[in-house]
Design an enzyme around this catalytic site. Structure first.
Site, mmCIF file in Angstrom:
data_model
loop_
_atom_site.group_PDB
_atom_site.id
_atom_site.type_symbol
_atom_site.label_atom_id
_atom_site.label_comp_id
_atom_site.label_asym_id
_atom_site.label_seq_id
_atom_site.Cartn_x
_atom_site.Cartn_y
_atom_site.Cartn_z
ATOM 1 C CG ASP A 189 -2.235 0.739 0.960
ATOM 2 O OD1 ASP A 189 -2.176 1.928 0.599
ATOM 3 O OD2 ASP A 189 -3.309 0.122 1.096
ATOM 4 C CG HIS A 266 -4.807 2.245 -1.718
ATOM 5 N ND1 HIS A 266 -4.739 2.952 -0.544
ATOM 6 C CD2 HIS A 266 -6.126 2.169 -2.023
ATOM 7 C CE1 HIS A 266 -5.966 3.271 -0.152
ATOM 8 N NE2 HIS A 266 -6.826 2.810 -1.034
ATOM 9 C CD GLU A 322 -10.471 3.720 -0.258
ATOM 10 O OE1 GLU A 322 -11.272 4.336 0.453
ATOM 11 O OE2 GLU A 322 -9.367 3.307 0.153
HETATM 12 C C1 ACM Z 1 -10.993 -0.556 1.778
HETATM 13 O O1 ACM Z 1 -11.365 -0.461 2.946
HETATM 14 N N1 ACM Z 1 -10.466 0.492 1.157
HETATM 15 C C2 ACM Z 1 -11.094 -1.799 1.044
#
Ligand code: ACM
Length: 684
Positions: A189, A266, A322
């Protein structure tokens, strides 16, 4: 081992029990059938066990039994007091993880169709046993047990804060005790890449450490990484040998480890090392991989090749959540890809990447799993969806015939506060109690009987932005993970909150004694007191006129919210707080007739992370005719926007006046914009 002789002995065991020592058996998760008989089996450490497991599986079980508190010792004797018997089938049990267990006054007999079932039978025995001075006592019982779901997971984010391999293995031990069987390991991440990739050693050399031990300080700071030997460096990563060690440990505990390699969002850490994979071509500018660049695919496939070689898991998680689309909108390469492939938009561009990754994984004998955003722009043909933004993603996927793991934030995100926020270490927000996790049913009522089997399981997610230490991670995880374990294993009709809570209290003590750091459930404070009972007041059920509409994302109960007597709890997301996005709260309540009014008040809350603010000012005005209003009070907010903690504030006028109309304004702080939330305008 002769089945017949065991069956005879089993009958004798049940009937031959002496006086009972326990009134009830409390297990987590509660078995599907558990009959308590009178009597008990007392034994000392070092009793003999026998099993007919094949050679290849016997060693693993033997190692577990020998290292357990019972210190069982392998024996070849058919009448050993502990018998673990592999059988071709079990009555009424289809699951390969199921088992039966009989404890009689002479010993224990477990049966299962797999080594996993026998392992779970033993986990049940460990929980049932009472320690005594001279050894252990097991109540005489007959158990017939199997899981509700095949996937029973816990997720661990090791990017935001790194956790040692020893710590990960300690959590695997606890997972096994509660019959959880999937660790979803969030290895990459923006806050750090944690997995050695031989082909790209730069990833861990350059982003596995930060000059900020704490994610929050890093996030608010320059968000840079550093090398291991730099001053103040904090973090770490797993070598491939470390991973193999964890995987072997997990395998013996019948846990599958599913690695997650985040893409295409991410990915700040990847792009700091390889800026050419971003749309801007510059480090520290983008969080998303450039999908127009073929080199992105080469990189991802090279990484996945090593991941596949390392992890035997059938499923590989590719994230997918996201991803901001803005850099792709402006990127010539991404736009060229959209045109070339005939894609409709950037959502389909993301799908293009996910589809290609799925094909790559399938070609290598693996399956793709991703967060529910992978539904947007068209789901890859055999992908499994992890539904986190509520249940809708899971419902849509199940209706389309895809496998689903349910992990909605409202029930499964263990980074939320588990008790009254003021009594807790800082968390990301929310309010998720043990009872709420326990209440979850992962199979939505909207699914038909044919669609329900696509819900393959449920998972607790432990995101770690606000969980800096290992001790703190255990505090957030336990005992809520136990509730998730029972949700995942036990049929709904067998669930029983008071029984579970009693068992959880006992398990908290057990966890403490084993060196874990669970939340002390016995000290739970509970929900915001104001929210526990409806409030009586003059404005109850009176019509409310909104000068500006509430947000459809947080409607609470719509236009009746502010006069329905229902007050909000510890989180603005509990469907009792009404949200206003970048707008004032500006409402007028009609009391129906001119009335003596002595008090008007309302609560707001502030939580900096999600940009929920207190109003800059509240203005309370009254009128008898609805045209001429008299301002009764103007109240400025005394809480700065820099306040980090969740803060509740009451805004109130008290006095004596006659009024039919109450005009209540909560004025947005236009320097920060964001959200306002209120729950009830109380008039007395
Ligand atoms: C998440 O909580 N962004 C999968």
């Amino acid at each position: 081992m002769k089945i017949q002789s065991i069956l005879c002995l089993c009958g004798l065991l049940v009937m031959g029990c002496g006086p009972s020592v326990q009134k009830e058996v409390t297990l987590i998760p509660q078995p599907q059938v558990c009959e308590l008989h009178s009597g008990a089996y007392s034994f000392s450490e070092g009793e003999a066990f026998v099993t007919n497991l094949p050679e290849s599986e016997r060693g693993d079980l033997a190692a577990i039994l020998e290292a357990s508190p019972f210190r069982l010792v392998a024996s070849a004797k058919e009448n050993a007091p502990f018998r673990f018997e592999l059988v071709p089938a079990l009555p009424n049990i289809q699951s390969p993880e199921g088992y039966t267990l009989t404890v009689g006054s002479e010993g224990v007999h477990a049966q299962a169709t797999t080594a996993t079932g026998l392992f779970y039978a033993f986990q049940s025995l460990l929980q049932m046993a009472e320690k005594e001075e001279a050894g252990f006592v097991l109540p005489c019982v007959s158990v017939s047990d199997y899981p509700r779901f095949g996937y029973r997971g816990m997720h661990m984010d090791v990017s935001r804060h790194f956790r040692s391999k020893e710590f990960v293995m300690k959590q695997l031990d606890a997972m096994a005790r509660y019959k959880l069987n999937r660790l979803h390991w969030h290895l990459t991440d923006g806050a750090g890449w944690r997995l050695e990739i031989k082909r790209y050693p730069e990833l861990t050399e350059q982003t596995a450490y930060r000059p900020y031990p704490n994610w929050k300080a890093w996030w608010k700071g320059d968000r840079h990484y550093c090398r291991k030997d730099d001053p103040g460096a904090d973090g770490g990563y797993y070598t491939q040998d470390d991973v193999r060690e964890v995987l072997e440990y997990a395998r013996k505990l019948h846990i599958t480890v599913i690695p997650e390699i985040e893409m295409p969002g991410h990915s700040e850490e990847v792009l700091a090392v390889f800026p050419q994979l971003s749309c801007s071509g510059k480090p520290y500018q983008n969080g998303e991989l450039c999908i127009g660049n073929e080199e992105t695919f080469t990189f991802l496939e090279n990484v996945l090749t090593e991941v596949i070689a390392l992890f035997p898991s059938e499923y590989i998680h590719v994230g997918g959540d996201e991803a901001a689309k803005s850099s792709w909108e402006k990127c010539p390469k991404c736009q060229a890809r959209i045109r070339k492939e005939g894609l409709k938009d950037e959502k389909e561009l993301q799908s293009y990447l996910i589809h290609r990754m799925e094909k790559f994984l399938n070609d290598h004998g693996r399956k793709l799993i991703g967060w529910d955003e992978i539904l947007e722009g068209g789901l890859a043909p055999s992908a499994t969806v992890m539904s986190w933004r509520g249940e809708q993603g899971g419902i849509t996927a199940a209706k389309a015939g895809h496998g689903v793991i349910m992990t909605p934030g409202e029930f499964c995100y263990l980074d939320a506060y588990q008790d009254a926020p003021a009594t807790q270490p800082e968390a990301i927000g929310g309010y998720l109690t043990l009872e709420k996790v326990y209440s979850y049913n992962p199979v939505p009522a909207q699914l038909t009987d044919d669609e329900k089997p696509f819900i393959q399981g449920v998972q607790a997610n432990v995101w770690a932005e606000y969980i800096p230490t290992e001790e703190h991670l255990e505090y957030m995880t336990y005992p809520r993970l136990l509730a998730l374990a029972e949700v995942a294993w036990t049929q709904p009709e067998r669930k029983d909150w008071p029984r579970f809570r009693e068992a959880a209290l006992k398990e908290v003590s057990w966890l403490q004694a084993q060196g874990y750091h669970p939340f002390d459930l016995s000290k739970e404070v509970g929900e915001r007191p104001e929210s526990l009972h409806p409030v009586e007041h003059l404005g109850l059920n009176c019509p409310v006129k909104y000068a500006q509409p509430w947000s459809s994302a947080y409607p609470a109960s719509g236009d009746s919210t502010l006069t329905d007597g229902v007050r909000g709890g510890w989180t603005y997301g509990d469907r009792r707080w009404q949200g206003f996005l970048c707008k004032d709260v500006d409402v007028t309540i009609d009391l129906g007739k001119v009335t003596d009014v002595r008090l008007v008040e309302a609560d707001f809350l502030q939580l900096r992370g999600p940009e929920v603010w207190l109003p800059k000012e509240v203005v309370i005005s009254l009128s008898e005719d609805g045209r001429e209003f008299t301002e009764m009070k103007r109240i400025a907010t005394d809480v700065p926007v820099t306040e980090e903690r969740l803060t509740f504030r009451n805004y109130r006028w008290e006095g004596q006046a006659k009024a039919r109309y109450v005009h209540f304004q909560g004025l947005l702080n236009r320097e920060v914009m964001g959200w306002l939330f209120t729950d009830e305008i109380i008039i007395k």
